[in-house]
Design a protein around this motif. Structure first.
Motif, PDB file in Angstrom:
ATOM      1  N   GLN A  23       0.822  -1.219   0.000  1.00 22.82           N
ATOM      2  CA  GLN A  23       0.000   0.000   0.000  1.00 22.82           C
ATOM      3  C   GLN A  23       0.856   1.270   0.000  1.00 22.82           C
ATOM      4  OE1 GLN A  23      -2.667   0.378   3.412  1.00 22.82           O
ATOM      5  NE2 GLN A  23      -2.357   2.586   3.341  1.00 22.82           N
ATOM      6  N   ILE A  24       1.900   1.301   0.843  1.00 24.44           N
ATOM      7  CA  ILE A  24       2.656   2.550   1.013  1.00 24.44           C
ATOM      8  C   ILE A  24       3.813   2.716   0.037  1.00 24.44           C
ATOM      9  CG2 ILE A  24       2.013   2.711   3.451  1.00 24.44           C
ATOM     10  CD1 ILE A  24       4.897   1.852   4.170  1.00 24.44           C
ATOM     11  N   THR A  25       4.264   1.630  -0.592  1.00 24.80           N
ATOM     12  CA  THR A  25       5.422   1.713  -1.493  1.00 24.80           C
ATOM     13  C   THR A  25       5.248   2.778  -2.589  1.00 24.80           C
ATOM     14  OG1 THR A  25       6.169  -0.521  -1.004  1.00 24.80           O
ATOM     15  CG2 THR A  25       6.909   0.415  -3.094  1.00 24.80           C
ATOM     16  N   PRO A  26       4.104   2.826  -3.303  1.00 24.73           N
ATOM     17  CA  PRO A  26       3.956   3.854  -4.339  1.00 24.73           C
ATOM     18  C   PRO A  26       3.981   5.282  -3.773  1.00 24.73           C
ATOM     19  CG  PRO A  26       2.196   2.211  -4.509  1.00 24.73           C
ATOM     20  CD  PRO A  26       2.968   1.912  -3.269  1.00 24.73           C
ATOM     21  N   VAL A  27       3.432   5.476  -2.581  1.00 24.88           N
ATOM     22  CA  VAL A  27       3.409   6.799  -1.947  1.00 24.88           C
ATOM     23  C   VAL A  27       4.836   7.240  -1.624  1.00 24.88           C
ATOM     24  CG1 VAL A  27       2.574   8.132   0.036  1.00 24.88           C
ATOM     25  CG2 VAL A  27       1.127   6.341  -0.951  1.00 24.88           C
ATOM     26  N   ILE A  28       5.616   6.312  -1.095  1.00 30.59           N
ATOM     27  CA  ILE A  28       7.002   6.599  -0.720  1.00 30.59           C
ATOM     28  C   ILE A  28       7.836   6.897  -1.970  1.00 30.59           C
ATOM     29  CG2 ILE A  28       9.081   5.561   0.272  1.00 30.59           C
ATOM     30  CD1 ILE A  28       7.088   4.103   2.224  1.00 30.59           C
ATOM     31  N   GLN A  29       7.628   6.110  -3.017  1.00 28.54           N
ATOM     32  CA  GLN A  29       8.370   6.327  -4.261  1.00 28.54           C
ATOM     33  C   GLN A  29       8.016   7.679  -4.867  1.00 28.54           C
ATOM     34  OE1 GLN A  29       7.279   2.758  -6.390  1.00 28.54           O
ATOM     35  NE2 GLN A  29       9.144   1.685  -5.756  1.00 28.54           N
TER      36      GLN A  29
END
Length: 79
Positions: A23-29
């Motif tokens: 869930q958070i990987t795209p936000v962090i990237q």
């Protein structure tokens, strides 16, 4: 812009941990931040601090969220 370090505290057997990571990987990237996934079982210190209270998101050494993460709040924090 300084790059934030986002640490995700997990356990290998934790289904929520896997879901939150995805869930958070795209936000962090998108924020240009760095994600480090840390298995709390690898460190006695982490195990004592977090125990079964995973997943936990830590941003630049400060605990940000536990169990559930709001992507909009995360994105705002990383701005």
């Amino acid at each position: 812009m300084s790059q934030h370090l986002v640490e995700l505290m997990v356990r290998p057997t934790c289904g929520s941990c896997k879901r939150v990571k995805e869930q958070i990987t795209p936000v962090i990237q998108a924020a240009g931040a760095q994600l480090e996934v840390r298995n709390v079982e690898d460190s006695r210190e982490l195990e004592m601090e977090f125990g079964d209270r995973v997943p936990v998101v830590v941003i630049d050494g400060e605990e940000f969220a536990c169990w559930e993460v709001d992507n909009e709040e995360l994105a705002a924090e990383l701005r």
